[in-house]
Design an enzyme around this catalytic site. Structure first.
Site, PDB file in Angstrom:
ATOM      1  N   ASP A 117       0.815  -1.205   0.000  1.00  0.00           N
ATOM      2  CA  ASP A 117       0.000   0.000   0.000  1.00  0.00           C
ATOM      3  C   ASP A 117       0.855   1.265   0.000  1.00  0.00           C
ATOM      4  OD1 ASP A 117      -1.926   1.907   0.410  1.00  0.00           O
ATOM      5  OD2 ASP A 117      -2.405   1.283   2.449  1.00  0.00           O
ATOM      6  N   ASP A 288      -1.926   5.972  -4.955  1.00  0.00           N
ATOM      7  CA  ASP A 288      -2.274   5.029  -3.888  1.00  0.00           C
ATOM      8  C   ASP A 288      -2.636   3.654  -4.445  1.00  0.00           C
ATOM      9  OD1 ASP A 288      -3.286   3.706  -1.707  1.00  0.00           O
ATOM     10  OD2 ASP A 288      -4.528   5.360  -1.024  1.00  0.00           O
TER      11      ASP A 288
END
Length: 502
Positions: A117, A288
């Protein structure tokens, strides 16, 4: 990260972001319930192709928490390791909802599936369907006794901050800090991936522990201080994460770099275009890999849809602070982003921009760029996998931080590996397809393939310019915690959360 088991629950608990009167859906748009198997339709569409509103609710809930700010962390001292690089295949879960793979932890090693992430710096482990990390079974596990808790919009996880050996395809950190989850809400249990491995900068590490890749950089372990993602589309195999090098099998043309504007998230300056024309003002954007969709400031979203004939803000799906738009499904225009210092227009593939039918008659569709009021002190966009499926992305720690993009290419089903998958660190061997980057990110010159990359900016004040016009290929084939008792998994979207570490 967003798990499909949480969709129904999120709809009931999302009232703090979207009120109950926003919940009604057009006929035929029933919410998906229960666990879905790999290869099914995207979680944001129902079986008949209608937009699944519960998915958006859950993703927004977590993003609202995730991008609420973070606690600055102190960098950890790191031990020296041999320089290397490694590439690992990622599993595309539930048709592009999230991407995960295994790391190994402890002595002897235990395998854990995690989501990688770039939108967070915190790592933690919880219960998964396939395996659970048990700290007591590791001779190198150490628990600080300092407690942490993460409050999501629809539940919570808590535990203690611990350290243990963590390895990614042979790249190893001996005392990696992470959150060892001991208690979590029932809705977070039973996920396919058991954790999150945060890849953003140490300044927002809520655990006050240096993230895994930052530790590899500090140790001098990598041939190049960067990592790159290729994300497949439609549930296809071939997604990869490469750390310490760039994999030229997954992109075409040059990699174009833009500077990070703040070392928190991988945050860059961005702006929007429709059919090649700039619309609205610029804004900061966090790139992201842990978020499924795209969210931009409300005014920027309004500017995009004002330029698309027939697009309107949906009274059904929108609410205070959240603007969801519909548009004619037959629209064939190009929606794209530009990034600081680059003139290239980086397009959003029309297949990804279309989130599904807004109504069962198939005339209008839900648009994939959502207006939302996220902020890190300034209006903030969150650019997730919907965009990244079309663009190979590189995250370099050199020169204050840069993010690079190149057009994604179809990947081999089994990506080449360049480092041992054992728990010991082993230098990767350069091949014709995977090469460490020649840039200030590496302390030694390494020859790159001819078409591999354009160099990152030489300093944080200088940007790379380009006159290339690029749009997303049309078409192109293109986990959540780290810890000792049980592994709790949240959502596939920024669960920015309220994190307390004692």
């Amino acid at each position: 990260m967003l798990y499909t088991t949480s969709l129904a629950l999120a709809a009931a608990l999302f009232s703090s972001v979207l009120p109950a009167d926003a919940l009604p859906r057009p006929a035929g748009s029933a919410v998906l319930h229960g666990r879905r198997t790999l290869g099914q339709l995207e979680a944001y569409k129902t079986l008949d192709g209608v937009f699944n509103f519960a998915f958006l609710q859950a993703e927004l809930l977590n993003l609202k928490a995730k991008y609420g700010g973070g606690t600055p962390a102190q960098l950890l001292a790191a031990t020296h390791a041999r320089r290397a690089f490694a590439s690992m295949a990622l599993t595309n879960y539930a048709n592009d909802v999230e991407y995960y793979s295994n790391i190994t932890m402890g002595t002897p090693s235990q395998s854990m599936a995690v989501v990688f992430d770039t939108g967070s710096s915190f790592g933690y482990l919880g219960p998964a369907t396939t395996q659970t990390f048990v700290g007591a079974n590791s001779s190198t596990y150490s628990n600080s006794g300092n407690s942490f808790s993460i409050q999501y919009g629809s539940g919570a996880v808590s535990g203690t901050v611990a350290t243990d050996t963590v390895s990614f395809a042979g790249l190893k950190v001996d005392s990696q800090g992470f959150g060892d989850v001991t208690t979590c809400s029932s809705q977070f249990q039973g996920a396919v991936a058991g954790g999150i491995l945060g890849l953003a900068f140490p300044s927002i590490a809520q655990s006050r522990k240096t993230p895994f890749v930052s530790n590899l950089v500090n140790q001098g372990s990598l041939d190049a201080n960067l990592f790159g993602f290729f994300l497949s589309r439609g549930g296809a195999a071939g997604s990869t994460l490469t750390i310490g090098a760039i994999d030229s099998t997954h992109y075409t043309g040059p990699i174009q770099y833009t500077n990070v504007t703040q070392q928190t998230y991988w945050k860059v300056s961005a702006a929007s275009t429709v059919n090649g024309t700039a619309v609205g003002s610029s804004y900061g954007a966090a790139i992201d890999t842990g978020t499924t969709l795209i969210y931009i400031p409300n005014s920027a979203a309004a500017a995009i849809y004002a330029a698309i004939p027939g697009a309107t803000k949906s009274s059904t799906y929108s609410s205070s602070g959240v603007d969801v738009y519909t548009y004619p499904c037959a629209y064939q225009g190009a929606v794209a982003f530009t990034f600081g210092g680059l003139t290239t227009k980086f397009g959003v593939d029309r297949r990804d921009f279309n989130l599904g039918y807004a109504t069962s008659d198939g005339q209008y569709c839900v648009a994939g760029i959502i207006g939302a009021s996220f902020s890190d002190g300034n209006p903030l966009a969150v650019v997730g996998d919907e965009f990244l499926k079309s663009w190979y992305s590189v995250y370099s720690f050199a020169n204050g931080g840069t993010v690079g993009f190149a057009a994604s290419a179809i990947a081999p089903v089994t990506p080449p590996k360049t480092s041992s998958s054992s728990s010991s660190s082993k230098a990767g061997t350069s091949s014709s397809s995977i090469k460490p980057s020649t840039s200030a990110a590496s302390s030694k010159p390494i020859t790159s393939t001819a078409a591999a990359t354009s160099s990152p900016p030489k300093s944080s004040s200088k940007t790379t310019t380009s006159t290339t016009t690029a749009t997303a290929p049309q078409p192109s084939n293109q986990a959540n915690c780290i810890g000792g008792g049980i592994v709790c998994v949240g959502f596939n979207v920024r669960a920015n959360v309220n994190v307390n570490v004692n």
